[in-house]
Design an enzyme around this catalytic site. Structure first.
Site, PDB file in Angstrom:
ATOM      1  N   GLN A 103       0.825  -1.210   0.000  1.00  0.00           N
ATOM      2  CA  GLN A 103       0.000   0.000   0.000  1.00  0.00           C
ATOM      3  C   GLN A 103       0.857   1.257   0.000  1.00  0.00           C
ATOM      4  O   GLN A 103       2.078   1.218   0.152  1.00  0.00           O
ATOM      5  CB  GLN A 103      -0.912  -0.011   1.225  1.00  0.00           C
ATOM      6  CG  GLN A 103      -0.178  -0.136   2.548  1.00  0.00           C
ATOM      7  CD  GLN A 103      -1.093  -0.450   3.712  1.00  0.00           C
ATOM      8  OE1 GLN A 103      -1.201   0.346   4.648  1.00  0.00           O
ATOM      9  NE2 GLN A 103      -1.750  -1.598   3.671  1.00  0.00           N
ATOM     10  N   HIS A 105       0.282   5.749   1.063  1.00  0.00           N
ATOM     11  CA  HIS A 105      -0.596   6.800   1.590  1.00  0.00           C
ATOM     12  C   HIS A 105      -0.291   8.130   0.900  1.00  0.00           C
ATOM     13  O   HIS A 105       0.875   8.412   0.594  1.00  0.00           O
ATOM     14  CB  HIS A 105      -0.404   6.961   3.098  1.00  0.00           C
ATOM     15  CG  HIS A 105      -0.519   5.685   3.861  1.00  0.00           C
ATOM     16  ND1 HIS A 105      -1.671   4.937   3.892  1.00  0.00           N
ATOM     17  CD2 HIS A 105       0.382   5.006   4.616  1.00  0.00           C
ATOM     18  CE1 HIS A 105      -1.477   3.863   4.635  1.00  0.00           C
ATOM     19  NE2 HIS A 105      -0.249   3.885   5.082  1.00  0.00           N
ATOM     20  N   GLU A 122       4.125   8.216   8.696  1.00  0.00           N
ATOM     21  CA  GLU A 122       4.061   7.367   9.875  1.00  0.00           C
ATOM     22  C   GLU A 122       5.437   6.821  10.231  1.00  0.00           C
ATOM     23  O   GLU A 122       6.389   6.922   9.449  1.00  0.00           O
ATOM     24  CB  GLU A 122       3.099   6.203   9.647  1.00  0.00           C
ATOM     25  CG  GLU A 122       3.465   5.308   8.480  1.00  0.00           C
ATOM     26  CD  GLU A 122       2.348   4.349   8.090  1.00  0.00           C
ATOM     27  OE1 GLU A 122       1.367   4.226   8.818  1.00  0.00           O
ATOM     28  OE2 GLU A 122       2.488   3.703   7.032  1.00  0.00           O
ATOM     29  N   HIS A 180       4.835   0.315   0.946  1.00  0.00           N
ATOM     30  CA  HIS A 180       5.233  -0.455   2.119  1.00  0.00           C
ATOM     31  C   HIS A 180       4.232  -1.559   2.437  1.00  0.00           C
ATOM     32  O   HIS A 180       3.098  -1.547   1.968  1.00  0.00           O
ATOM     33  CB  HIS A 180       5.370   0.459   3.345  1.00  0.00           C
ATOM     34  CG  HIS A 180       4.084   1.128   3.730  1.00  0.00           C
ATOM     35  ND1 HIS A 180       3.702   2.348   3.210  1.00  0.00           N
ATOM     36  CD2 HIS A 180       3.079   0.762   4.560  1.00  0.00           C
ATOM     37  CE1 HIS A 180       2.534   2.702   3.723  1.00  0.00           C
ATOM     38  NE2 HIS A 180       2.133   1.746   4.547  1.00  0.00           N
ATOM     39  N   ARG A 200      -4.601   0.715  -1.505  1.00  0.00           N
ATOM     40  CA  ARG A 200      -4.153  -0.677  -1.542  1.00  0.00           C
ATOM     41  C   ARG A 200      -3.733  -1.023  -2.959  1.00  0.00           C
ATOM     42  O   ARG A 200      -4.517  -0.941  -3.898  1.00  0.00           O
ATOM     43  CB  ARG A 200      -5.285  -1.588  -1.050  1.00  0.00           C
ATOM     44  CG  ARG A 200      -4.870  -3.010  -0.749  1.00  0.00           C
ATOM     45  CD  ARG A 200      -6.050  -3.832  -0.233  1.00  0.00           C
ATOM     46  NE  ARG A 200      -6.546  -3.317   1.038  1.00  0.00           N
ATOM     47  CZ  ARG A 200      -7.785  -2.873   1.224  1.00  0.00           C
ATOM     48  NH1 ARG A 200      -8.665  -2.883   0.230  1.00  0.00           N
ATOM     49  NH2 ARG A 200      -8.165  -2.437   2.401  1.00  0.00           N
TER      50      ARG A 200
END
Length: 326
Positions: A103, A105, A122, A180, A200
């Site tokens: 996936q 982001h 993150e 990642h 995804r």
């Protein structure tokens, strides 16, 4: 108006197709049995899953309620001026009993445009790793959109992804845009921007109980991906005992690892920010302004910006992730 104090929140449990039972067996959380508990959300301002206070005079209040009521006193004046009533960080534990989907982001700009949301940068701290566990972070070679799509459509995506061997204590910083996945056998603490937007890319052709594959976001991911290759994906740091070691610093959060075998004090008087403690090992008693809270592995504590000093008393030692916004 009540006096602020260190907060503990009710855990939010998430059933995932790839989840397991380590949040119960390893982190020793008590929860109604879920078939596959893949995530727990410990501190969340995401609108669909807002955390609820579990302790003290404000027990039962939502995180959104106390941010709106206390503003800069809770999160820091500078933080409140930037983020308003949205709490800016989301803290999770992730138990990967199987590989998560591959996936990516979006960053702030793309997430704002498409979803009116923050992006998602993150970091991961590996709490426990089964022997032979791996994860994917970034590409292992320079690619562009054309090469990426060729590999994806030909079933060769794994050939261009960077796979890392993983051990307990490893740290990975994942800026928005980095492809990642968390691999099977890993228990991870995640600190991220307040966002639940995931594109995804590939899900290993898995199906749910009804035989349905999960939705993919091939087109959405194209503009989100960072196609560059980088020399290091795993954070290089030297663990140390009885001192703070920085492992992440970006505009969204700063995170230190604190591993102590003896009592210590933390001075937050220079911060214009809340502080979060994520306990990943051991136990301690946190005392601030004559109020104490017992903290053990698996607990996450939100310390208001008005709390300038905290005492950490321990008999067994502890390891925590200490995060705030600079």
């Amino acid at each position: 108006m009540s006096t602020l104090y260190p907060f503990k929140f009710k855990t939010i449990y998430k059933d995932k197709i790839w989840g397991g039972d380590k949040v119960n067996t390893y982190l020793h959380k008590n929860f109604s049995p879920l078939p596959n508990c893949g995530e727990t959300w410990e501190i969340s301002g995401v609108k669909s899953d807002v955390s609820v206070v579990e302790n003290g005079d404000l027990k039962g209040k939502s995180l959104a309620d106390i941010v709106e009521e206390y503003r800069g006193e809770l999160v820091g004046d500078k933080v409140y001026a930037h983020f308003g009533n949205t709490f800016p960080l989301l803290v999770k534990f992730i138990d990967a009993n199987d590989d998560l989907s591959i996936q990516v982001h979006p960053n702030d700009e793309l997430a704002k445009k498409r979803h009116n949301s923050f992006g998602k940068t993150e970091m991961w701290y590996v709490i426990q790793a089964d022997p032979g566990s791996t994860l994917i972070a970034g590409f292992n070679q320079k690619v562009d959109e054309k090469i990426y799509l060729e590999k994806l459509n030909n079933g060769q995506l794994m050939d261009i992804l960077n796979r890392e061997d993983v051990n307990a204590g490893d740290v990975f910083f994942l800026p928005a845009g980095r492809v990642h996945t968390i691999g099977k056998g890993l228990l991870i603490a995640e600190i991220q921007q307040t966002s639940d937007i995931t594109y995804r890319i590939y899900d290993f052709d898995r199906v749910d109980d009804h035989g349905n594959k999960r939705e993919l976001h091939t087109e959405e991911a194209l503009a989100a991906l960072d196609y560059n290759v980088y020399p290091d994906y795993k954070t290089v740091y030297t663990p140390a005992v009885n001192e703070a070691v920085n492992v992440a610093r970006c505009q969204y959060f700063t995170t230190n690892v604190l591993q102590f075998t003896q009592p210590t004090n933390r001075d937050y008087s220079a911060f214009d920010s809340f502080v979060i403690h994520v306990c990943v090992e051991g136990a301690y008693t946190l005392t601030s302004n004559d109020q104490s809270i017992e903290v053990k592995m698996g607990d996450c504590i939100l310390i208001p910006a008005t709390e300038n000093y905290v005492e950490l008393q321990t008999q067994t030692g502890f390891k925590i992730l200490e995060s705030y916004i600079e």
